[in-house]
Design a protein around this motif. Structure first.
Motif, PDB file in Angstrom:
ATOM      1  N   ALA A   1       0.777  -1.131   0.006  1.00  0.00           N
ATOM      2  CA  ALA A   1      -0.063  -0.111   0.067  1.00  0.00           C
ATOM      3  C   ALA A   1       0.702   1.275   0.185  1.00  0.00           C
ATOM      4  O   ALA A   1       0.558   2.231  -0.648  1.00  0.00           O
ATOM      5  CB  ALA A   1      -0.748  -0.220   1.329  1.00  0.00           C
ATOM      6  N   LEU A   2       2.021   1.483   0.611  1.00  0.00           N
ATOM      7  CA  LEU A   2       2.896   2.335   0.799  1.00  0.00           C
ATOM      8  C   LEU A   2       3.501   2.443  -0.393  1.00  0.00           C
ATOM      9  O   LEU A   2       3.713   3.565  -0.970  1.00  0.00           O
ATOM     10  CB  LEU A   2       3.811   2.245   2.075  1.00  0.00           C
ATOM     11  CG  LEU A   2       3.239   2.289   3.357  1.00  0.00           C
ATOM     12  CD1 LEU A   2       4.415   1.833   4.203  1.00  0.00           C
ATOM     13  CD2 LEU A   2       2.623   3.672   3.821  1.00  0.00           C
ATOM     14  N   ILE A   3       3.920   1.359  -1.247  1.00  0.00           N
ATOM     15  CA  ILE A   3       4.512   1.739  -2.589  1.00  0.00           C
ATOM     16  C   ILE A   3       3.374   2.273  -3.578  1.00  0.00           C
ATOM     17  O   ILE A   3       3.832   3.264  -4.425  1.00  0.00           O
ATOM     18  CB  ILE A   3       4.869   0.455  -2.958  1.00  0.00           C
ATOM     19  CG1 ILE A   3       6.061  -0.101  -2.238  1.00  0.00           C
ATOM     20  CG2 ILE A   3       5.528   0.657  -4.285  1.00  0.00           C
ATOM     21  CD1 ILE A   3       6.667  -1.292  -2.494  1.00  0.00           C
ATOM     22  N   GLY A   4       2.031   1.923  -3.319  1.00  0.00           N
ATOM     23  CA  GLY A   4       1.246   2.465  -4.228  1.00  0.00           C
ATOM     24  C   GLY A   4       0.863   3.871  -4.113  1.00  0.00           C
ATOM     25  O   GLY A   4       0.948   4.633  -5.095  1.00  0.00           O
ATOM     26  N   ILE A   5       0.839   4.478  -2.724  1.00  0.00           N
ATOM     27  CA  ILE A   5       0.765   5.604  -2.583  1.00  0.00           C
ATOM     28  C   ILE A   5       2.053   6.523  -3.001  1.00  0.00           C
ATOM     29  O   ILE A   5       1.780   7.944  -3.721  1.00  0.00           O
ATOM     30  CB  ILE A   5       0.760   5.785  -0.857  1.00  0.00           C
ATOM     31  CG1 ILE A   5      -0.898   5.458  -0.524  1.00  0.00           C
ATOM     32  CG2 ILE A   5       0.855   7.572  -0.548  1.00  0.00           C
ATOM     33  CD1 ILE A   5      -1.788   6.434  -0.800  1.00  0.00           C
ATOM     34  N   ALA A   6       3.139   6.053  -2.760  1.00  0.00           N
ATOM     35  CA  ALA A   6       4.361   6.890  -3.481  1.00  0.00           C
ATOM     36  C   ALA A   6       4.137   6.996  -5.037  1.00  0.00           C
ATOM     37  O   ALA A   6       4.215   7.934  -5.678  1.00  0.00           O
ATOM     38  CB  ALA A   6       5.524   5.998  -3.109  1.00  0.00           C
ATOM     39  N   GLY A   7       3.606   5.865  -5.724  1.00  0.00           N
ATOM     40  CA  GLY A   7       3.539   5.851  -7.172  1.00  0.00           C
ATOM     41  C   GLY A   7       2.482   7.025  -7.759  1.00  0.00           C
ATOM     42  O   GLY A   7       2.735   7.611  -8.438  1.00  0.00           O
ATOM     43  N   ALA A   8       1.435   7.053  -6.715  1.00  0.00           N
ATOM     44  CA  ALA A   8       0.354   8.046  -7.157  1.00  0.00           C
ATOM     45  C   ALA A   8       0.718   9.595  -6.847  1.00  0.00           C
ATOM     46  O   ALA A   8       0.471  10.350  -7.722  1.00  0.00           O
ATOM     47  CB  ALA A   8      -0.763   7.595  -6.122  1.00  0.00           C
ATOM     48  N   GLY A   9       1.611   9.541  -5.904  1.00  0.00           N
ATOM     49  CA  GLY A   9       2.103  10.921  -5.674  1.00  0.00           C
ATOM     50  C   GLY A   9       3.128  11.504  -6.816  1.00  0.00           C
ATOM     51  O   GLY A   9       3.109  12.707  -7.040  1.00  0.00           O
ATOM     52  N   LEU A  10       3.700  10.702  -7.197  1.00  0.00           N
ATOM     53  CA  LEU A  10       4.853  11.128  -8.296  1.00  0.00           C
ATOM     54  C   LEU A  10       4.355  11.597  -9.575  1.00  0.00           C
ATOM     55  O   LEU A  10       5.176  12.264 -10.298  1.00  0.00           O
ATOM     56  CB  LEU A  10       6.040  10.031  -8.338  1.00  0.00           C
ATOM     57  CG  LEU A  10       6.973   9.793  -7.381  1.00  0.00           C
ATOM     58  CD1 LEU A  10       7.896   8.496  -7.433  1.00  0.00           C
ATOM     59  CD2 LEU A  10       7.892  10.859  -6.779  1.00  0.00           C
ATOM     60  N   VAL A  11       3.186  11.176  -9.701  1.00  0.00           N
ATOM     61  CA  VAL A  11       2.614  11.584 -11.039  1.00  0.00           C
ATOM     62  C   VAL A  11       2.481  13.147 -11.214  1.00  0.00           C
ATOM     63  O   VAL A  11       2.418  13.711 -12.280  1.00  0.00           O
ATOM     64  CB  VAL A  11       1.276  11.062 -11.467  1.00  0.00           C
ATOM     65  CG1 VAL A  11       0.141  11.525 -10.608  1.00  0.00           C
ATOM     66  CG2 VAL A  11       1.009  10.925 -12.733  1.00  0.00           C
ATOM     67  N   GLY A  12       2.524  13.783  -9.896  1.00  0.00           N
ATOM     68  CA  GLY A  12       2.396  15.288  -9.946  1.00  0.00           C
ATOM     69  C   GLY A  12       3.587  15.934 -10.484  1.00  0.00           C
ATOM     70  O   GLY A  12       3.709  16.863 -10.797  1.00  0.00           O
ATOM     71  N   ARG A  13       4.852  15.185 -10.665  1.00  0.00           N
ATOM     72  CA  ARG A  13       5.975  15.844 -11.251  1.00  0.00           C
ATOM     73  C   ARG A  13       5.796  15.808 -12.751  1.00  0.00           C
ATOM     74  O   ARG A  13       6.865  16.622 -13.229  1.00  0.00           O
ATOM     75  CB  ARG A  13       7.035  14.795 -10.657  1.00  0.00           C
ATOM     76  CG  ARG A  13       7.363  14.783  -9.189  1.00  0.00           C
ATOM     77  CD  ARG A  13       7.559  15.970  -8.251  1.00  0.00           C
ATOM     78  NE  ARG A  13       8.893  16.702  -8.965  1.00  0.00           N
ATOM     79  CZ  ARG A  13       9.886  16.499  -8.411  1.00  0.00           C
ATOM     80  NH1 ARG A  13      10.132  15.562  -7.026  1.00  0.00           N
ATOM     81  NH2 ARG A  13      10.932  17.091  -8.762  1.00  0.00           N
ATOM     82  N   ILE A  14       5.179  15.335 -13.464  1.00  0.00           N
ATOM     83  CA  ILE A  14       4.895  15.323 -14.673  1.00  0.00           C
ATOM     84  C   ILE A  14       4.337  16.730 -15.340  1.00  0.00           C
ATOM     85  O   ILE A  14       3.134  17.319 -14.675  1.00  0.00           O
ATOM     86  CB  ILE A  14       3.911  14.270 -15.170  1.00  0.00           C
ATOM     87  CG1 ILE A  14       4.561  12.803 -14.913  1.00  0.00           C
ATOM     88  CG2 ILE A  14       3.818  14.298 -17.004  1.00  0.00           C
ATOM     89  CD1 ILE A  14       3.689  11.894 -15.382  1.00  0.00           C
TER      90      ILE A  14
END
Length: 392
Positions: free
Chosen positions: A375-388
């Motif tokens: 779950a923590l890995i998934g949250i990290a992935g969702a957050g990084l899309v904001g860098r695009i």
């Protein structure tokens, strides 16, 4: 195209949760290795092959000048090889299982890379979310259908044979009825092994959006892979389900129903509003919530709820993330190779998930810790899309 895509997934991931897991349980008893470790080695080896196979065959399809088109020869060869490899998987020892799975990954990646590359070849950018939705629907139907075939076929050999037959039958209509684009010899991109290997490096300076999009896909797919890898063992050892094989089929079907309810809608909605990132962010968060539920609520009803919620999130993510990826591709002539490198973000989690999951389940807290980490890995992935930056 959707039917062909779904048929490839029948052979690729349909039997994965049932047949190799059952074989690993049988073979591990006389090997001195736990079933979790054996399954991790087999799936990890196959995924390592996939890491190279997908971009390699994508690059070769970019440069194919056959009269049948750029992509079709690889779809045909990959599908035929995949069917034969599935039959080899039914061997009577761990080495034949490992070799068969590696060959399945090698051959079906050739077909999958070519089918995927055909989308940006033919589909206008404003329609790619919708098309990604239909391909995502086909993907989950392929996984559910393959899991069903593996469950009801009547044995390991029969399950693999049924998946092999369906894979070939599902790809044939696309091959026979689709006029592929031909590449003139003069337009063929230059090929070099040095350039191909260099293409695995996504320069953050030259293509920052592609790099962040790749990392987002990798982390969310890693979270999903951790959710699925030991599902059969989770139901048997933690939930104590009376029929774990049937339980996996039920959870896959529940997941498939909710995914189908959102995958096309999410893609179409994204096309209409002209935005990608909010859909990816919230779908990733929803998937993380579903994965955390398996950690906190280790019962059969909890597993059903988690599978349903995961399907909602992964449905939106599948269609919109595919559109986002094609939107940030740097070069049209190398679509197959670029999408192959992007698809490494699908394959690499299959290598990383066993390496991460096996020690957690065995030594570091079991399934409760495993699904919390996922779950923590998934949250990290969702957050990084904001860098695009180049896509809304």
């Amino acid at each position: 195209m959707s039917l062909a895509n779904g048929a490839i997934w029948v052979g690729w991931y349909g039997p994965l949760q049932i047949l190799p897991a059952s074989q690993a349980k049988d073979f591990a008893s006389g090997s001195g290795m736990s079933k979790e470790t054996m399954l991790a080695w087999v799936t990890g080896a196959g995924a390592a092959v996939s890491l190279v196979a997908n971009p390699l065959f994508g690059a070769l399809s970019d440069r194919t000048t056959a009269r049948w088109g750029r992509r079709t020869p690889w779809i045909v060869a990959g599908t035929a090889g995949g069917a034969v490899s599935l039959l080899l998987l039914a061997g009577r020892g761990p080495w034949s299982m490992a070799l068969g799975w590696c060959l399945v990954q090698l051959t079906l990646n050739a077909a999958f890379a070519a089918v995927t590359a055909a989308v940006p070849d033919r589909v206008p950018r404003p329609q790619r979310g919708s098309v990604g939705g239909w391909l995502g629907a086909a993907q989950i139907l392929g996984v559910v259908g393959g899991t069903g075939l593996a469950t009801v076929a009547g044995g390991i050999g029969a399950g693999y044979a049924a998946c092999a037959v369906f894979t070939v039958a599902g790809v044939l209509p696309y091959v026979l009825g689709h006029q592929d684009l031909r590449l003139p010899v003069v337009a063929r991109p230059h090929w070099s092994w040095r350039g191909f290997l260099a293409g695995f490096w996504l320069s953050p300076r030259r293509h920052p959006d592609l790099g962040w999009a790749w990392l987002t896909r990798f982390l969310i797919n890693l979270s999903n892979a951790l959710f699925l890898l030991y599902l059969l063992y989770y139901l048997r050892d933690r939930v104590h389900h009376h029929d774990p094989d049937q339980g996996v089929l039920i959870l896959t079907a529940v997941n498939g129903v909710t995914l189908l309810a959102t995958v096309v809608v999410g893609g179409v909605w994204s096309d209409r509003v002209g935005r990608r990132k909010p859909f990816v962010i919230w779908s990733g968060v929803l998937m993380a919530v579903a994965t955390a539920a398996l950690s906190a609520w280790q019962t059969w009803p909890g597993a059903i709820v988690a599978a349903a919620v995961l399907g909602v999130g992964f449905g939106v993510f599948t269609s919109v993330d595919f559109a986002l990826m094609t939107d940030v591709l740097p070069k049209a002539l190398d679509r197959g190779e670029d999408l192959g490198v992007i698809n490494v973000a699908n394959a690499l989690p299959q290598v990383a998930a066993p390496a991460l999951a096996a020690p957690i389940v065995t030594y570091l807290g079991g399934y409760r810790v495993l699904y919390l980490v996922a779950a923590l890995i998934g949250i990290a992935g969702a957050g990084l899309v904001g860098r695009i930056r180049g896509v809304d």
